[in-house]
Design a protein around this motif. Sequence first.
Motif, PDB file in Angstrom:
ATOM      1  N   PRO A 298      12.851   6.999   0.871  1.00  0.00           N
ATOM      2  CA  PRO A 298      12.929   5.612   0.771  1.00  0.00           C
ATOM      3  C   PRO A 298      11.753   5.043   0.111  1.00  0.00           C
ATOM      4  O   PRO A 298      10.740   5.721   0.166  1.00  0.00           O
ATOM      5  N   PRO A 299      11.766   3.895  -0.759  1.00  0.00           N
ATOM      6  CA  PRO A 299      10.708   3.289  -1.489  1.00  0.00           C
ATOM      7  C   PRO A 299       9.644   2.869  -0.411  1.00  0.00           C
ATOM      8  O   PRO A 299       9.990   2.688   0.741  1.00  0.00           O
ATOM      9  N   LEU A 300       8.559   2.709  -0.831  1.00  0.00           N
ATOM     10  CA  LEU A 300       7.406   2.199  -0.079  1.00  0.00           C
ATOM     11  C   LEU A 300       6.903   0.803  -0.739  1.00  0.00           C
ATOM     12  O   LEU A 300       6.637   0.823  -1.772  1.00  0.00           O
ATOM     13  N   ILE A 301       6.509   0.005   0.086  1.00  0.00           N
ATOM     14  CA  ILE A 301       6.060  -1.518  -0.098  1.00  0.00           C
ATOM     15  C   ILE A 301       4.868  -1.888   0.754  1.00  0.00           C
ATOM     16  O   ILE A 301       5.525  -1.878   1.955  1.00  0.00           O
ATOM     17  N   ALA A 302       4.244  -2.751   0.256  1.00  0.00           N
ATOM     18  CA  ALA A 302       2.993  -3.287   1.204  1.00  0.00           C
ATOM     19  C   ALA A 302       2.543  -4.364   0.594  1.00  0.00           C
ATOM     20  O   ALA A 302       2.387  -4.502  -0.751  1.00  0.00           O
ATOM     21  N   PHE A 303       1.840  -5.192   1.407  1.00  0.00           N
ATOM     22  CA  PHE A 303       1.008  -6.356   0.814  1.00  0.00           C
ATOM     23  C   PHE A 303      -0.388  -5.742   0.378  1.00  0.00           C
ATOM     24  O   PHE A 303      -1.037  -5.007   1.006  1.00  0.00           O
ATOM     25  N   ALA A 304      -0.660  -6.303  -0.740  1.00  0.00           N
ATOM     26  CA  ALA A 304      -2.093  -5.934  -1.212  1.00  0.00           C
ATOM     27  C   ALA A 304      -2.911  -6.866  -0.678  1.00  0.00           C
ATOM     28  O   ALA A 304      -4.210  -6.351  -0.372  1.00  0.00           O
ATOM     29  N   GLU A 305      -2.582  -8.125  -0.297  1.00  0.00           N
ATOM     30  CA  GLU A 305      -3.297  -8.826   0.346  1.00  0.00           C
ATOM     31  C   GLU A 305      -2.473 -10.033   1.113  1.00  0.00           C
ATOM     32  O   GLU A 305      -1.444 -10.134   1.087  1.00  0.00           O
TER      33      GLU A 305
END
Length: 793
Positions: A298-305
Amino acid sequence: MSNKTDSRPGSDRSARYVTRARLAILWERVWRASWPASGILGLFLAAALFDAFEFAPQALHLGTLFLAVLAAGALLHRNLKNFSFPRWEEGARRVEKDSALDHRPITEGHDRLAAGTGDAEAEELWRAHLSRLLAQIKRLRVRMPLPGLQSRDPYALRFVVLLLLLGAIAVAGRDGPKRLALALTPDSGVSASAASLDAWINPPAYTGEAPLYLQHPVDGDGAISVPIGSELVLRVHAAHGLPNLALEPDPDNEASKFAGNSGEYGASVRLLRDSDVRVIADGKLLARVAIKAIPDNPPLIAFAEQPSKTERDALKIAFNAGDDYGVVSARAIIRPLAKNAHAVLSVDLPLSATSAKTLSQTVYRDLTGEPLAGLDVDIVLEAKDGAGQTGYSKHARVKLPERIFTNPLARALIEQRQNLAVAAPHARENAAFALDALSLAPERFYAQQPGFYLPLRTAYWSLKSARDQNDVAGVEQLLWDMAVSLEQGGLLSAADELRRLQQMISQALAQGAPQEVIDALLDRYRQALQRYLQALAQNAPQQDNSLASGGKSISQQDLDALLKAIQQMAQTGSREAAAQALAMLQNLLENLHVTAGKGGGSGDKALSDAIEGLGDMIGRQRQLLDKTYRQGQGAGDPKDGGGKGLADEQGKLRGDLDKIMKGLGAGKTPRQLGDAGRQMGDAQNHLGSNDFDGAGQAQKNALDAMRDTADALAKEMMKESGQNGAQTGEGQNDPLGRQEGTSGLGTGSGVKIPDRDTLARARSILEELRRRAAERGRPKEELDYYDRLLKEF
């Protein structure tokens, strides 16, 4: 006496040796009987392992197999015709001979009494005699079987056959089973090698990977790694029967079976796990492939800030995302933190590149128009890949930016809108009660605003009769429209248009849109930027708000130069860099604010009023030009009063222009504004004498002069507001006044703005590629190469 072994001493031991001896005799008899049939079969197997039948004519292949089987069978039948299994006595005599025993002690133990049977004393004496004989046996042995083929094979041909078999096994190697299967199952058609196979693997379209052709499906070394969900396509040609497809593990579906006719067969298999594939046609192994299915994570996503608010009250969302084969979409899911709140807001996050494996992006979204604006919310990011899999980020809590309303009625309407959005207990009843209270005494509170009373009562009765959430949403939108109309507008809509155009340009760059489309969007963006800067200047604070320490200042020329650089990067094929530079520019505009520098205060107010007045006058002058044209065509409206009435109207416009010039003062009146006044005077004179053609030309000149004046005043206002950014460094500078090649705006974006020489060189290379690609007389391989290069642009 019976011939069964009893419990006498040594009887069990002798019985075991007798059994061994009988087996040795049996092997010798079978071995002798198998020759020369075994030699014939050995020669046939050696020929098969040497692959002698691969290109042999079918008739010769079938004839050789038939003769070999017939000759071997006939010889075996002749030699085994009188075959018999060794008897016990023969085994016992073999043990006695091999052990060099005298007087036949083993066979004698099974002799019968010639006389005295039934006499107890005689039988007891006989048993004592046998015990003494067996007790004397110290050691028994059985020699190895002797083939005894010298008489049947005096020329030792058996050793020649053995050497041929050993050599054939070494030559065949791991292809031995396939060659034996070919030799023992000849094709019933013209040739055993007529069937052929084409095999390739189509990865899923979302992976972007090219099909993989299996050139050596039988001799491939190791497993072939392909994305899970790939399609294995098999095409068998010139087969004389339905091929067989063996798949381990077997998915047990019809798609894994061959279908077709007239020698042409096809099959396809969806590869959902590690598999071993074998294809056999007409007894011939066409393919043996081990396939390893690579899982799609599955894809990964995260807040950069942490999400934050910009100067223009937009929500800034910076995030990083990645996937094995590319992220196709992303969105932010926003939920209020208030108790008993069920509202969910989904915000799409446009991507700068389609199906990019890694993304680092910042998106600005104006959510001040959403019912959840101003509330504490929970935000989670969702990314989706081409296979439909989703990945989520960690949760982030933030207060959504809201628009600050200064009008008391607007603030009250927004407060009731928020209460409806969170769906608190009795929210509808309380909001309806508040709207009813706000509509009291319309003759007193709405005498100057009759257009707000009816929408307010409409919201009240719509809420009272609302049946579901859709009806409530309609009331929420009506309350928002009323609140916005109560406030002075312009800046909010201009900022929204800039964000919308930035997203459209980014998507067009990522999707490879034609350059004409990109240029048209950039022109619209440039016009929207002008409107945004004018609205920003009109809504600038009146108090001193000079440039803070560490802040950066830019000018209108800087922004125009950066937009031009973005357009040039797109034209030369650097579309990803152009999208990054555009995002950098949008980041700058989101945090841009007007400061009151030297000459601020009343001077800025005069410029702002002049710009606003000119905008109104341009519209009125355009309407008067239309009336003049219709009057000259004989289709004028009698209410206009003919040429004299139009001349009076033109005179009023000239008077309003004089007021604007007086408001600016003698020292700040642009030259173009004086030209506009003179042209208006000429138009008035022409209209008074019914010279409509001359009047129309003068009015057009006045319009052009007023437009130039408005642009000049906007630039002057930006200059006086402290936006005349200082140039730093020496030599060639970038559009923001810094050394070319440095990263953008101090934001750490790392965007490289090419210098003029680089852009010119890239443009010349692109033109040369297009010229060569248009010469269709060049070799096909060369043209394909040019086409692949041009796709990058």
